[in-house]
Design a protein around this motif. Structure first.
Motif, PDB file in Angstrom:
ATOM      1  N   THR A 128      62.666 113.260  33.163  1.00  9.97           N
ATOM      2  CA  THR A 128      63.898 112.470  33.200  1.00  9.97           C
ATOM      3  C   THR A 128      64.954 113.171  34.026  1.00  9.97           C
ATOM      4  N   LEU A 541      61.631 104.334  29.918  1.00  6.11           N
ATOM      5  CA  LEU A 541      60.344 104.549  29.245  1.00  6.11           C
ATOM      6  C   LEU A 541      60.282 105.944  28.614  1.00  6.11           C
ATOM      7  N   GLU A 542      60.780 106.937  29.352  1.00  3.21           N
ATOM      8  CA  GLU A 542      60.817 108.296  28.816  1.00  3.21           C
ATOM      9  C   GLU A 542      61.695 108.361  27.564  1.00  3.21           C
ATOM     10  N   TRP A 544      62.503 105.896  25.537  1.00  5.70           N
ATOM     11  CA  TRP A 544      61.880 105.175  24.425  1.00  5.70           C
ATOM     12  C   TRP A 544      60.815 106.028  23.748  1.00  5.70           C
ATOM     13  N   SER A 545      60.075 106.784  24.557  1.00  8.99           N
ATOM     14  CA  SER A 545      59.064 107.686  24.000  1.00  8.99           C
ATOM     15  C   SER A 545      59.705 108.733  23.097  1.00  8.99           C
ATOM     16  N   VAL A 546      60.816 109.296  23.548  1.00 11.33           N
ATOM     17  CA  VAL A 546      61.514 110.317  22.748  1.00 11.33           C
ATOM     18  C   VAL A 546      62.088 109.714  21.472  1.00 11.33           C
ATOM     19  N   SER A 548      60.973 107.134  19.836  1.00  7.43           N
ATOM     20  CA  SER A 548      59.857 106.848  18.929  1.00  7.43           C
ATOM     21  C   SER A 548      59.401 108.115  18.209  1.00  7.43           C
ATOM     22  N   LYS A 549      59.311 109.213  18.961  1.00  6.66           N
ATOM     23  CA  LYS A 549      58.905 110.482  18.339  1.00  6.66           C
ATOM     24  C   LYS A 549      59.968 110.983  17.366  1.00  6.66           C
ATOM     25  N   THR A 550      61.227 110.764  17.712  1.00  9.21           N
ATOM     26  CA  THR A 550      62.321 111.215  16.846  1.00  9.21           C
ATOM     27  C   THR A 550      62.297 110.466  15.522  1.00  9.21           C
TER      28      THR A 550
END
Length: 561
Positions: A128, A541-542, A544-546, A548-550
């Motif tokens: 990012t 997208l990056e 959203w990935s973070v 989701s993991k959070t």
């Protein structure tokens, strides 16, 4: 009488934003704490990291983010009608710009004064960071190259503004030295403003011009070179020496200008001749949605503000709670300028009848700065009895000084970005401030003269990209702040909702512009537009990935400071 209602609506809304909404965000969402040691104290170096009085820092921040954009954008967008423009300026200031600017300042201060590009690595990830910094550098390149052209054009078109514009630098240098010696701020402010306005009076009868042909270049091109030589030197000086006092005195000058303009509205009470909604636009005029939201950027919300907040302002923040005063109130000041610009270009002081107004605003892009200066100077002259020539010089100088302070900060910010690249990619020679400055100025001049030839106006070639790119950057900045809040376990809807709105509008505008560039065969703009659009998708997208993991492991994420 409509002008009074516009002004009252704007003032009441912005007062609500300052006293209620910004206090809620600062205390309940960002949880600003004066016990936190800011980067200005932790990393103090006397050059870039300098603890600064919040009023002086507000002056720097306000004038750096303002530039000419809160005048140019509204003065163009009024073509669609004054109602949508006023609504976007007022609500954008309250719920978008103030939160964006204050949030970027707060998040950067919490991460050692990192720029939004570098900060995105800490909050989202390395990929990012690289993507984000592409957009940041592109925006800075556009701003610096184009503002050089804007100031040069102003100097050539209004030579009365040259003397006061350069005199302001001398005044700022003197004030900087006196502030360093602990001379009280209030008398310096009063004397500085008096001297500045004295130079404006002198400048109205003392025009300064360059030869129309010198060193094989025209006067505009030579002004551009001189301006970048100055900006290079200014970006290397300690912030207390020139940047802070120049921006502060310009901020005070703008306050005087705003008082004159708003006061004249209450004295004259001019009618509005522009249509509330323009139903007589020329054929092929772009749709108001989404173009309104990228035409008015500064004055509603702007990605460039996030660069300033995280680039220079966060490094000078004395106490964390000062971030509300500097960031949010800076946005309110800019929104006020955008609001009075709309009044100046919509009323009888510009055009005495709707038919005359339509003649001036014959198409989208007509009017602009000249309409503001003409309408504003007539308003001041009628309300306060000043000669139109002096009022016109006053407003022209205001535009030039704001563009100049933005250019000052822009080159310094570009230097920061290049030095950060040097640290990130271990390119040691880029860490050198002189080398980084020369690289930054070299890129701007290469664009100016490489794409524009001997005129030096090459920045205008990629300027059409600024609106959508700048607003995409604003949405990405709000995204970084939102992810950081989510990681801290705090409500993020106050930044996520503005982020989604701005992103949708800016992305949609970028796609529309992409079609226009393709049809015209402008392949440079096609390529750059595609890069910006793709980068924004990848960053989302990056993120959203973070997120989701959070949400999957909230306790681990909340351990971060």
């Amino acid at each position: 009488m409509q002008s009074i209602m516009i002004v009252l609506f704007g003032i009441i809304g912005m007062l609500f934003g300052w006293f209620v909404y910004s206090k809620f965000i600062a205390e309940k969402i960002f949880k600003m704490d004066d016990n936190f040691v800011t980067p200005a104290h932790e990393l103090e170096d006397g050059v870039d990291y300098v603890p600064t009085n919040k009023v002086v820092l507000w002056g720097h921040h306000f004038t750096s983010v303002a530039g000419a954009a809160p005048i140019v954008g509204p003065a163009i967008a009024v073509y669609w009608g004054w109602v949508p423009a006023v609504l976007w300026v007022v609500f954008g200031t309250i719920f978008f710009a103030g939160v964006h600017d204050m949030g970027a300042l707060w998040a950067s201060a919490r991460h050692k004064g990192k720029s939004m590009g570098a900060l995105s690595e800490s909050v989202i990830g390395k990929r990012t960071r690289s993507l984000f910094m592409i957009v940041v550098f592109l925006v800075l390149l556009m701003v610096n190259a184009v503002f050089g052209v804007v100031i040069a054009n102003s100097f050539v078109g209004n030579p009365n503004a040259v003397f006061p514009a350069w005199s302001a630098i001398v005044v700022a240098l003197i004030i900087g030295q006196l502030l360093k010696r602990k001379v009280p701020l209030v008398p310096l402010c009063i004397i500085g403003v008096i001297v500045l306005y004295a130079t404006i009076y002198m400048g109205s009868s003392m025009p300064i011009t360059l030869p129309t042909e010198m060193f094989g270049l025209g006067d505009k091109a030579n002004w551009i070179i001189i301006l970048f030589m100055y900006a290079a030197v200014a970006s290397l000086l300690p912030v207390w020496m020139l940047l802070q006092p120049r921006d502060f005195i310009n901020g005070m000058q703008l306050l005087v200008g705003l008082v004159l303009l708003f006061g004249a509205v209450f004295v004259v009470m001019p009618d509005i001749t522009a249509p509330a909604f323009n139903t007589h636009t020329v054929e092929n005029t772009p749709s108001i949605i989404p173009l309104l939201f990228v035409t008015i950027a500064c004055g509603a919300v702007s990605g460039f503000h996030g660069i300033v907040s995280s680039g220079t302002s966060s490094k000078q923040l004395d106490k964390e709670k000062d971030g509300r005063f500097v960031g949010y109130l800076g946005a309110v000041g800019e929104g006020s300028l955008a609001l009075i610009t709309l009044v100046a270009v919509s009323g009888v002081m510009l055009a005495v009848s709707p038919e005359e107004w339509h003649e001036i605003y014959s198409h989208l892009g007509a009017g602009s700065v000249s309409a503001f200066i003409n309408g504003g100077s007539n308003l001041i002259s009628t309300g306060w009895g000043l000669p139109v020539e002096i009022a016109s010089t006053l407003l022209a100088v205001m535009v030039v000084l704001f563009a100049g302070t933005t250019m000052d900060s822009g080159v310094r910010l570009q230097r920061y970005i290049i030095q950060e690249w040097g640290e990130i990619y271990n390119i040691k020679f880029l860490n050198n401030s002189i080398v980084a400055t020369l690289f930054a100025v070299g890129c701007c001049l290469l664009l100016a003269f490489g794409a524009g030839g001997a005129s030096g106006s090459g920045g205008m070639v990629i300027w059409p990209l600024f609106g959508s790119t700048n607003q995409i950057l604003a949405s990405l900045t709000l995204l970084v702040i939102s992810v950081y809040l989510i990681k801290l376990g705090r409500p993020a809807k106050y930044t996520l909702i503005p982020m989604v709105f701005v992103l949708v509008m800016a992305f949609f505008a970028g796609v529309i512009k992409l079609g226009e560039y393709y049809q015209k065969g402008n392949w440079l703009l096609v390529v750059l537009d595609v890069i910006v659009l793709v980068v924004s998708i990848l960053v989302m997208l990056e993120a959203w990935s973070v997120i989701s993991k959070t949400k999957a492991k909230p306790d681990e994420a909340r351990d971060m400071s």
